[in-house]
Scaffold this motif. Structure first.
Motif, PDB file in Angstrom:
ATOM      1  N   ILE A  73       0.830  -1.205   0.000  1.00  0.00           N
ATOM      2  CA  ILE A  73       0.000   0.000   0.000  1.00  0.00           C
ATOM      3  C   ILE A  73       0.867   1.259   0.000  1.00  0.00           C
ATOM      4  O   ILE A  73       1.856   1.347   0.732  1.00  0.00           O
ATOM      5  N   CYS A  74       0.478   2.227  -0.817  1.00  0.00           N
ATOM      6  CA  CYS A  74       1.106   3.558  -0.831  1.00  0.00           C
ATOM      7  C   CYS A  74       0.053   4.611  -0.497  1.00  0.00           C
ATOM      8  O   CYS A  74      -1.102   4.495  -0.929  1.00  0.00           O
ATOM      9  N   THR A  75       0.444   5.625   0.235  1.00  0.00           N
ATOM     10  CA  THR A  75      -0.470   6.729   0.530  1.00  0.00           C
ATOM     11  C   THR A  75       0.326   7.985   0.858  1.00  0.00           C
ATOM     12  O   THR A  75       1.507   7.927   1.185  1.00  0.00           O
TER      13      THR A  75
ATOM     14  N   LYS B   8       1.295  -1.222   8.913  1.00  0.00           N
ATOM     15  CA  LYS B   8       2.107  -2.414   8.684  1.00  0.00           C
ATOM     16  C   LYS B   8       2.125  -2.809   7.209  1.00  0.00           C
ATOM     17  O   LYS B   8       3.076  -3.438   6.742  1.00  0.00           O
ATOM     18  N   ASN B   9       1.088  -2.441   6.500  1.00  0.00           N
ATOM     19  CA  ASN B   9       0.953  -2.831   5.097  1.00  0.00           C
ATOM     20  C   ASN B   9       1.575  -1.837   4.124  1.00  0.00           C
ATOM     21  O   ASN B   9       1.556  -2.052   2.904  1.00  0.00           O
ATOM     22  N   LEU B  10       2.101  -0.721   4.634  1.00  0.00           N
ATOM     23  CA  LEU B  10       2.673   0.298   3.751  1.00  0.00           C
ATOM     24  C   LEU B  10       3.943  -0.201   3.072  1.00  0.00           C
ATOM     25  O   LEU B  10       4.797  -0.837   3.696  1.00  0.00           O
ATOM     26  N   ALA B  11       4.049   0.120   1.795  1.00  0.00           N
ATOM     27  CA  ALA B  11       5.255  -0.222   1.029  1.00  0.00           C
ATOM     28  C   ALA B  11       6.373   0.776   1.272  1.00  0.00           C
ATOM     29  O   ALA B  11       7.546   0.471   1.035  1.00  0.00           O
ATOM     30  N   ARG B  12       6.021   1.966   1.748  1.00  0.00           N
ATOM     31  CA  ARG B  12       6.998   3.012   2.004  1.00  0.00           C
ATOM     32  C   ARG B  12       6.378   4.019   2.955  1.00  0.00           C
ATOM     33  O   ARG B  12       5.162   4.017   3.182  1.00  0.00           O
ATOM     34  N   LYS B  13       7.198   4.889   3.499  1.00  0.00           N
ATOM     35  CA  LYS B  13       6.719   5.942   4.383  1.00  0.00           C
ATOM     36  C   LYS B  13       5.744   6.839   3.622  1.00  0.00           C
ATOM     37  O   LYS B  13       5.968   7.163   2.457  1.00  0.00           O
TER      38      LYS B  13
ATOM     39  N   CYS C   4       4.151  -0.462  -5.370  1.00  0.00           N
ATOM     40  CA  CYS C   4       3.037  -0.929  -4.547  1.00  0.00           C
ATOM     41  C   CYS C   4       1.894  -1.349  -5.473  1.00  0.00           C
ATOM     42  O   CYS C   4       1.973  -1.159  -6.698  1.00  0.00           O
ATOM     43  N   ASP C   5       0.853  -1.908  -4.891  1.00  0.00           N
ATOM     44  CA  ASP C   5      -0.288  -2.380  -5.678  1.00  0.00           C
ATOM     45  C   ASP C   5      -1.578  -1.625  -5.385  1.00  0.00           C
ATOM     46  O   ASP C   5      -2.530  -1.707  -6.155  1.00  0.00           O
ATOM     47  N   VAL C   6      -1.594  -0.910  -4.258  1.00  0.00           N
ATOM     48  CA  VAL C   6      -2.836  -0.304  -3.772  1.00  0.00           C
ATOM     49  C   VAL C   6      -2.536   1.108  -3.272  1.00  0.00           C
ATOM     50  O   VAL C   6      -1.490   1.343  -2.654  1.00  0.00           O
TER      51      VAL C   6
ATOM     52  N   ALA D  13      -0.726   5.848  16.329  1.00  0.00           N
ATOM     53  CA  ALA D  13      -0.280   4.792  15.430  1.00  0.00           C
ATOM     54  C   ALA D  13       1.078   5.103  14.811  1.00  0.00           C
ATOM     55  O   ALA D  13       1.641   4.244  14.126  1.00  0.00           O
ATOM     56  N   LYS D  14       1.578   6.322  15.057  1.00  0.00           N
ATOM     57  CA  LYS D  14       2.826   6.785  14.419  1.00  0.00           C
ATOM     58  C   LYS D  14       2.776   6.544  12.911  1.00  0.00           C
ATOM     59  O   LYS D  14       3.721   6.093  12.306  1.00  0.00           O
ATOM     60  N   PHE D  15       1.632   6.904  12.350  1.00  0.00           N
ATOM     61  CA  PHE D  15       1.335   6.529  10.970  1.00  0.00           C
ATOM     62  C   PHE D  15       2.338   7.098   9.968  1.00  0.00           C
ATOM     63  O   PHE D  15       2.730   6.429   9.017  1.00  0.00           O
ATOM     64  N   ASP D  16       2.745   8.325  10.167  1.00  0.00           N
ATOM     65  CA  ASP D  16       3.626   8.979   9.188  1.00  0.00           C
ATOM     66  C   ASP D  16       5.116   8.740   9.439  1.00  0.00           C
ATOM     67  O   ASP D  16       5.955   9.193   8.657  1.00  0.00           O
ATOM     68  N   LEU D  17       5.433   8.042  10.516  1.00  0.00           N
ATOM     69  CA  LEU D  17       6.840   7.848  10.886  1.00  0.00           C
ATOM     70  C   LEU D  17       7.446   6.591  10.248  1.00  0.00           C
ATOM     71  O   LEU D  17       6.731   5.660   9.895  1.00  0.00           O
TER      72      LEU D  17
END
Length: 335
Positions: A152-154, A187-192, A209-211, A331-335
């Motif tokens: 996943i990328c975001t 956990k599913n992120l392909a990159r930061k 990534c795929d998503v 969640a420290k999502f962006d770290l």
């Protein structure tokens, strides 16, 4: 046709006056780009004879309004998403507009309970997937499934578009389950988290990534861009949660400034923006969806198919905005 006057930023503290007190004028502060709104303002002037003066910027609207106070020349405030409308509302920078025209044209979930702001167009928070994966039914909840580990990328979780999505998850599932979901997505992120929505589609094209998450109108913009079309051709655009609550949508919207010197002209402009003609012009130019029922979508947008939208009021979703930011930190999502 009378000329529309434009400046480039709200941030300047010393600018020459561009507004007058004439009764047949209306002054607009806009986060929306000139190419998108100038045709609308020209048409409004043509129909009403009311001149539109407009200042364009990317940020700083609330700060400028607060600085100007009761001496502000602003009448109409045009914004890009629900978070910015709520900011203006919470800071007391808007006033109620009582209009049967607006009430009839704009669905209740896309307007404030106190009539201080109104949605004009909607956009979906889509899930884009690599075309090689084929058509699929997917939900926002699925993004935390371990089958998407490293896929996943975001963009930043704290971007207003993602904050609104997280807020909608809180409204649906509560804070505890939303935090669990955020931790799963991380956990599913392909990159930061990085870049913008188009950059995530580019990453899918590049095989990183795929998503990805992205607003619907970016798909149209990429398809119409010679360089970026190859990115868009590499993905499918999916409308999430079609088997349950529906896809999360955000809005572009409008309100009348608290100290608007031209209240009647401001109301007339808002009612024009909710009209069939303006709705079609506005939505088609930016490849968004009209909020007014029965207004034809652009051919390109219509080609993506029909979808079910979450009907939870955006004001309810936005009430969870602070909680969403807190959970993103936890969640420290962006770290």
């Amino acid at each position: 046709m009378k000329k529309i006057i434009g400046l480039t930023a709200f941030a300047a503290t010393l600018v020459a006056p561009v507004f007058s007190a004439s009764a047949d004028e209306v002054n607009v502060y806009s986060y929306r780009q000139p190419f998108l709104v100038e045709p609308l303002f020209n048409e409004f002037t043509k129909q009403s004879g009311i001149k539109v003066n407009v200042v364009f910027a990317k940020k700083g609207m609330a700060e400028r309004l607060a600085r100007e106070g009761e001496h502000s020349p602003a009448d109409v405030l045009l914004t890009t998403d629900i978070s910015r409308l709520i900011e203006l509302q919470e800071k007391g920078l808007l006033q109620a507009v009582n209009s049967d025209v607006l009430e009839a044209a704009i669905p209740s979930q896309y307007q404030a309970d106190d009539n201080s702001w109104f949605g004009l167009t909607t956009r979906v928070r889509n899930i884009y997937t690599a075309k090689r994966l084929g058509d699929m039914a997917i939900s926002y909840e699925d993004l935390a499934d371990e089958k998407y580990r490293g896929k996943i990328c975001t963009r930043s979780g704290k971007h207003p578009y993602n904050v609104a999505l997280v807020s909608s998850m809180i409204a649906e599932h509560g804070e505890a389950k939303t935090l669990e979901w955020l931790e799963g997505v991380k956990k599913n992120l392909a990159r930061k988290p990085q870049g913008n929505d188009r950059g995530q589609v580019q990453a899918i094209h590049q095989g990183l990534c795929d998503v990805s998450l992205g607003n619907s109108y970016y798909f149209g913009k990429m398809l119409n861009d010679d360089k970026q079309k190859v990115w868009a051709d590499a993905v499918n655009i999916n409308f999430p949660n079609q088997v349950n609550r529906g896809a999360h949508v955000n809005i572009s919207g409008v309100g009348v400034a608290k100290y608007a010197p031209h209240k009647e002209a401001a109301k007339a402009l808002l009612e024009f923006l909710a009209s069939d003609k303006a709705q079609q012009m506005y939505a088609e130019t930016n490849m968004e969806y009209p909020v007014r029922a029965g207004v034809k979508k652009s051919a390109l947008v219509a080609s993506w198919g029909d979808f079910k939208a979450d009907d939870l009021p955006l004001e309810t979703i936005a009430s969870h905005r602070k909680a969403a930011l807190k959970l993103l930190d936890q969640a420290k999502f962006d770290l």
